[in-house]
Structure formats: structure tokens, C-alpha cells
Motif scaffolding. Structure first.
Motif, PDB file in Angstrom:
ATOM      1  N   CYS A  21       0.982  -1.208   0.043  1.00 13.10           N
ATOM      2  CA  CYS A  21       0.179   0.090  -0.141  1.00 13.10           C
ATOM      3  C   CYS A  21       1.027   1.283  -0.266  1.00 13.10           C
ATOM      4  N   ILE A  59      -6.739   5.475   3.705  1.00 12.74           N
ATOM      5  CA  ILE A  59      -7.805   6.073   3.291  1.00 12.74           C
ATOM      6  C   ILE A  59      -8.587   6.937   4.558  1.00 12.74           C
ATOM      7  N   SER A  73      -6.139   1.763  -0.060  1.00 18.27           N
ATOM      8  CA  SER A  73      -5.728   1.452  -1.434  1.00 18.27           C
ATOM      9  C   SER A  73      -4.685   0.548  -1.656  1.00 18.27           C
ATOM     10  N   LEU A 114      -4.898  -1.723  -8.790  1.00 18.83           N
ATOM     11  CA  LEU A 114      -4.984  -1.295  -7.526  1.00 18.83           C
ATOM     12  C   LEU A 114      -6.639  -1.673  -6.982  1.00 18.83           C
ATOM     13  N   PHE A 165      -9.477  -0.706  -3.950  1.00 17.96           N
ATOM     14  CA  PHE A 165     -10.036  -0.478  -2.784  1.00 17.96           C
ATOM     15  C   PHE A 165     -10.261  -1.654  -1.851  1.00 17.96           C
ATOM     16  N   TYR A 178     -10.849  -3.148  -9.718  1.00 17.11           N
ATOM     17  CA  TYR A 178      -9.748  -2.331 -10.210  1.00 17.11           C
ATOM     18  C   TYR A 178     -10.378  -1.025 -10.808  1.00 17.11           C
ATOM     19  N   SER A 225     -11.347   1.424  -8.284  1.00 12.39           N
ATOM     20  CA  SER A 225     -10.628   1.846  -7.399  1.00 12.39           C
ATOM     21  C   SER A 225      -9.592   3.105  -7.868  1.00 12.39           C
ATOM     22  N   CYS A 226      -8.774   3.644  -6.775  1.00 10.21           N
ATOM     23  CA  CYS A 226      -8.180   4.848  -7.216  1.00 10.21           C
ATOM     24  C   CYS A 226      -6.601   4.816  -6.610  1.00 10.21           C
ATOM     25  N   GLU A 227      -5.913   5.632  -6.785  1.00  8.86           N
ATOM     26  CA  GLU A 227      -4.561   5.955  -6.373  1.00  8.86           C
ATOM     27  C   GLU A 227      -4.825   7.350  -5.909  1.00  8.86           C
ATOM     28  N   PRO A 235      -6.190   8.354  -2.807  1.00 11.53           N
ATOM     29  CA  PRO A 235      -7.279   8.477  -2.508  1.00 11.53           C
ATOM     30  C   PRO A 235      -7.760   9.566  -1.414  1.00 11.53           C
ATOM     31  N   CYS A 294      -7.889   7.376 -11.194  1.00 12.01           N
ATOM     32  CA  CYS A 294      -7.910   5.890 -11.624  1.00 12.01           C
ATOM     33  C   CYS A 294      -7.145   5.448 -12.633  1.00 12.01           C
TER      34      CYS A 294
END
Length: 558
Positions: free
Chosen positions: A339, A343, A364, A400, A402, A429, A432-434, A436, A454
Motif C-alpha cells: 500500500c 484512506i 488502496s 490497485l 480499494f 480495479y 478503485s483509485c490511487e 485516494p 483511476c
């Protein structure tokens, strides 16, 4: 949304995003940007950004020196001042590099000495020289050449200068309230920069906060109590027996207290952590340094000193009391993962027994360490053949996700006997997001929405911004082909009544025009409401910090 390998490669080859990586970006004196659409009045304030400002320089030897890894790019800081004028807004922008002395030294020497995150070293370096470097390490870089540029802190407790009439600047009729601005990285040192001109003002160490904070590593993301403003982080001393010291800096007094000392966890690359109303959570995931960190001296970079991913090595969660001085009160373990960014976390009654308290934690995560090498520039530049190694199905190892965990019965745990951290939910995926973020008003409280950059296999880099609804497990996107967004920062509507009432601010590169813009996005609809356009490109950075002109109170350091 599903893309096969062929369509992904086609998108990769037609996504013009290299401008955000290659250029050594110019410093900019204050310039007014062109505003279109509507920027809500409550967004008035100052947005800072930091991160790499380019990767290549011409040397005096007639060669070109290039940085290999995105995390090692030459740091540059940016300032967007959003000023409300009647019914409209003005946006002023300026920027400044913070390590010109390092760039000048590289120009003279033709190479970069010292430690880095992932810079590749000369393969011809002799075995003897490597051995000698372990026992007689190279001298550290001069402070003005240390590359610091991952996160920012505004008016941090314990390290802030007192507010004076001299440094209380007036901008657009409003006092900024910013008297101290720190740039940080995953280390114990931080750089002061001028809040207005962004000129570097010297380096400070965590040892200034407390004499026991002697380790060289820390999290770039500290965690603040959203009510008191107290800042929490860890300091890691590597060695045969790595030592984590979890500490708190009081916003009221500026004094620092060691909350816990942990010696039974391996030293690891931990970029962030978690807090709830009563606890600080240090999760030691994969990314562990080989030989207690000794390999760093051998490799001269941190990435190559990280042990390979071990699917049998559990991730460890340490829950530290931050109210009553009880130290580590619970310990959990789960299957391994990696990770960068946590978040949110909060406490709630156990669903099986309301007398017990559970912690719910959102992160994330990656399923292995492959992403660390994916962020070499050659792997993320759309023009690089190496980027095709991460196209289509070959991209899946770096996906990636969540993920939500539950840490059960924290108030009845035995800290010497780890319990299981239970997985509650893992998002797809493409949901999900980087980088966050959530509505900051919901830090340490139950939150429903997560926002971030994303990667849906449309490009070699981030290809949009996503809003993920954890409750309904659905996603809404902002995405324009050829436009690559950076981290989004949530600015809540001060009179809003719902969690998703506010705007996101993100610096976006238009790869076709080779120009950037500051995007203002309505978080409820994920539709653009305004932007401030530039006549130049801004490089892809990491993180930012925002200070409202209207709201006073504790700063949240994330």
C-alpha cells in the motif's frame, strides 16, 4: 468496463502524456490564469502542489543525465492562489524548484551521487567499491541538495514559526494565515519553503521535535486529529532490530510525546498510516527492507533494498492508544499486500457484541510489489516500448484495489496475541483509485465515498478521476481522452448537508495541447464546473495541501 489487450495497447499508443515527465519545467513568477466556468466562492484560498519538476538535464560534459524513477524526479513546488472578486474568481500561479544546487552539481559531475529511491547505479562499479561503501558510506549530500518533494504541511505544530505582522501576508484582501510551509518525504527531514515565493529556506529534522526520533525514515503522510490538530506519525530506525517510535505533536503546546515503541516488526517502506478518534494504527505491510536496512548501503537506493514479495509473510497491524498512554493495545495480522495510501478509519460497536469496539479501515492496496518497478519512467511514458509490458492482461499484476478491513474487539484484545484483520469488501480495479481522498469532515468517521485518480487500462498513466460509492459499490468518472489528472483535493461546501457536497481540485495535463489546467469538479456529479487554464505544461506531481481563506481552525496533515 473491460478492455482486452489489443484495445489497451491501442489506447496506450495514442495517449500523449510524456510532456508531464520529460521536461525540466521552468520556474514561474506569479501569472494570472484564464478562468472559465464557475469556481465557487468557498474555494477561495491557496492550493500548493509538490512533486517532480522534470527528469533530464544537460551536463557540462556534453551528456544528458536522466532520472530513472518517478519518485526521484527533481522536486518543484507550485502555488495556486484562488481569489474571489465579486461574483467571479481570479487564479494566480507561481512555481519554483527546490533543488537547483543538486541539478547544478549533476551538471558539473555528469552523474548523481548519494542515495535515492530507485535510481539505477553504474553496473560496472566494482565489487570491492560496493563492499567498502557498506562499511565506509558515502558522505551525505549537503542539505540544500536533498531531494524532498512528496507532501506538504501548512503551519505544522512543533515546527511552525510564530505569526507576526511581517510574515502575515495579505492576498486579495484576505490574510492567508500561512506562516510556515513544510515539504516532506518518507524520511525524518523536511524542507521549509517560503509560503509565497516558494523559495527554499532550509531543512529541519524530526529530532527537533524529540531527541529520540533518531531514525532516518518516517511517513510522508502524517495524520492529524481533525478536532485538536495534533499530528501523529512514526519514526523508524533501521538495524538488526528495527525500531518504530510512534509519536504525537500537540497542536496546543507544540510538545512531542512518544506514544509507543515497537521492536517486534520488520523495517518496511510505509508511506502512510491511520487514525481513529482514540487510536493510531501502524500497518506493516509488504515492502520490507532486507537485512534490517543494511542492503540500502549496498544498493544506494531504497527500491532495490526491498525484499521480494513473500505471499506467506503476514501483514501486521499495531493499534496504539492515543488518549490514555496505554501504548500498543491490540495487534492484528492478515494476508500480505502492499500500500501507498490509506484512506480512512473509524470506531464502531461490534456487530456481535455492542460492548466491544471494532475498527473499520479503508486502504488502496496492491496484491504484490510489482507497482514499485512500474513507476520507472520508461514504464509509464506512452512513447516508451517498455510501457507495453504493462498493457492489457500484463497490467493486471499492478492493479490497485480499494479494500475495507474490520479489526474486531480492539478494547478486549491481547496485544501479544495477534487476531485476524477481516476483509469486509474489495472493489474492482476499475472502481478503485490511487491518491485516494474523502470529504475531510468525515476523517475518523464512517465515510461512504472515496475519490482519486483511476487507472482503467486506457493509458500508461492515470486516465481519469473516480468517485466510488462503497455503499452501492458503483463508480462515477471524470475522463477526457488524452487528459491525465493528478491527485484530487476535496474542498467541502461549508453549508453542505451531504458527504458529497463540494468540489475536487486537480491539476490536469492536456496531452494534445501540451498545456495544463486546474480543474474544478463538482463531487456530486463528477462534472466540470470550472477551470483555470495555463499556457504551459505542469509536470506530474504527487500531493498537495489546501488552506481556505475563510475557515480557521486546526490543519489536517495527511
Amino acid at each position: 468496463m473491460t478492455l482486452d489487450a489489443t484495445s489497451s495497447i491501442e489506447h496506450f499508443n495514442n495517449w500523449p502524456n510524456d510532456t508531464g515527465f520529460e521536461i525540466l519545467h521552468e520556474e514561474r513568477e506569479p501569472v494570472e490564469l484564464t478562468v472559465s466556468g464557475c469556481i465557487p466562492s468557498y474555494v477561495s484560498g491557496t492550493l500548493y502542489r509538490t512533486g517532480p519538476g522534470g527528469r533530464q538535464v544537460k551536463t557540462d560534459k556534453g551528456t544528458t543525465f536522466a532520472i530513472d524513477h518517478w519518485f526521484d524526479g527533481f522536486s518543484q513546488n507550485h502555488r495556486f492562489q484562488i481569489i474571489q472578486t465579486g461574483s467571479s474568481a481570479r487564479v494566480m500561479y507561481n512555481s519554483r524548484r527546490s533543488i537547483d544546487p543538486l541539478i547544478e552539481n549533476i551538471c558539473r559531475a555528469g552523474n548523481m551521487a548519494g542515495f535515492s529511491f530507485g535510481q539505477k547505479r553504474d553496473p560496472c562499479t566494482s565489487f570491492f567499491k560496493k563492499v567498502i561503501s557498506v562499511f565506509v558510506p558515502d558522505p551525505p549530500r549537503p542539505q540544500e541538495q536533498v531531494n524532498i518533494g512528496v507532501t506538504l504541511s501548512i503551519n505544522p505544530p512543533g515546527l511552525s514559526s510564530p505569526q507576526t505582522a511581517e510574515n502575515q501576508k495579505i492576498h486579495g484582501g484576505h490574510a492567508s494565515g500561512i506562516h510556515t510551509l513544510l515539504v516532506k518525504t518518507d524520511a525524518f527531514i523536511m524542507r521549509h519553503i517560503d509560503p509565497e515565493t516558494l523559495e527554499p529556506r532550509g531543512v529541519v529534522s524530526q529530532k527537533t521535535l524529540h531527541p529520540k526520533l533518531t531514525g532516518i525514515l518516517s511517513a510522508a503522510h502524517a495524520k492529524s486529529d481533525p478536532v485538536t490538530g495534533d499530528v501523529h506519525n512514526y519514526n523508524l530506525a533501521l538495524g538488526r532490530n528495527p525500531t518504530y517510535r510512534v509519536f504525537r505533536v500537540s497542536a496546543a503546546t507544540g510538545q512531542t510525546e512518544i506514544l509507543a515503541t515497537i521492536t517486534d516488526a520488520p523495517g518496511a517502506y510505509l508511506h502512510s498510516s491511520l487514525i481513529t478518534e482514540s487510536y493510531f494504527i501502524l500497518c506493516v505491510w509488504s515492502g520490507r527492507y532486507a537485512g534490517g536496512g543494511l542492503k540500502i548501503l549496498w544498493e544506494k537506493n531504497f527500491l532495490d533494498a526491498i525484499s521480494p514479495f513473500d505471499p506467506n509473510q503476514k501483514a501486521l497491524w499495531y493499534v496504539i492508544d492515543r488518549k490514555q498512554g496505554k501504548g500498543v493495545v491490540a495487534k492484528y495480522e492478515c494476508d500480505p499486500f502492499f500500500c501507498f495510501h490509506t484512506i480512512n478509519a473509524w470506531e464502531e460497536p461490534s456487530p456481535t457484541d455492542p460492548l466491544y469496539t471494532d475498527i473499520v479501515a479503508d486502504l488502496s492496496i496492491y496484491k504484490n510489489l510489482d507497482v514499485l518497478k512500474r513507476f520507472y519512467y520508461n514504464n509509464i511514458k506512452s512513447s516508451s516500448p517498455a510501457s507495453l509490458d504493462y498493457a492489457g492482461d500484463r497490467r493486471r499484476s499492478c492493479d490497485l484495489f480499494f479494500r475495507r478491513w474490520r479489526l474486531p474487539s480492539v478494547n478486549a484484545a491481547n496485544p501479544r496475541k495477534p487476531q485476524e484483520a477481516v476483509v469486509v469488501h474489495t472493489a474492482a480495479y476499475n472502481h478503485s483509485c490511487e491518491f485516494p481522498v474523502i470529504n475531510p469532515c468525515f476523517l475518523t468517521k464512517q465515510s461512504r465515498y472515496v475519490y482519486g485518480a483511476c487507472h482503467r487500462s486506457l493509458s500508461t498513466f492515470f486516465d481519469g478521476l473516480v468517485k466510488y460509492d462503497v455503499q452501492t459499490q458503483t463508480a462515477t468518472y471524470f475522463s477526457v481522452h488524452g487528459h491525465s489528472p493528478g491527485e484530487a483535493i476535496f474542498i467541502p461546501n461549508p453549508v453542505g448537508t451531504t458527504e458529497d457536497d463540494g468540489v475536487l481540485l486537480s491539476v490536469v495535463l492536456d496531452g494534445y495541447a501540451d498545456k495544463s489546467y486546474l480543474l474544478v469538479l463538482d463531487v456530486k456529479t463528477m462534472k466540470e464546473v470550472g477551470r483555470a487554464s495555463m499556457d504551459f505544461a505542469v509536470s506530474f506531481g504527487f500531493h498537495g495541501a489546501y488552506r481556505s481563506q475563510a475557515v480557521e481552525g486546526p490543519n489536517t496533515d495527511i
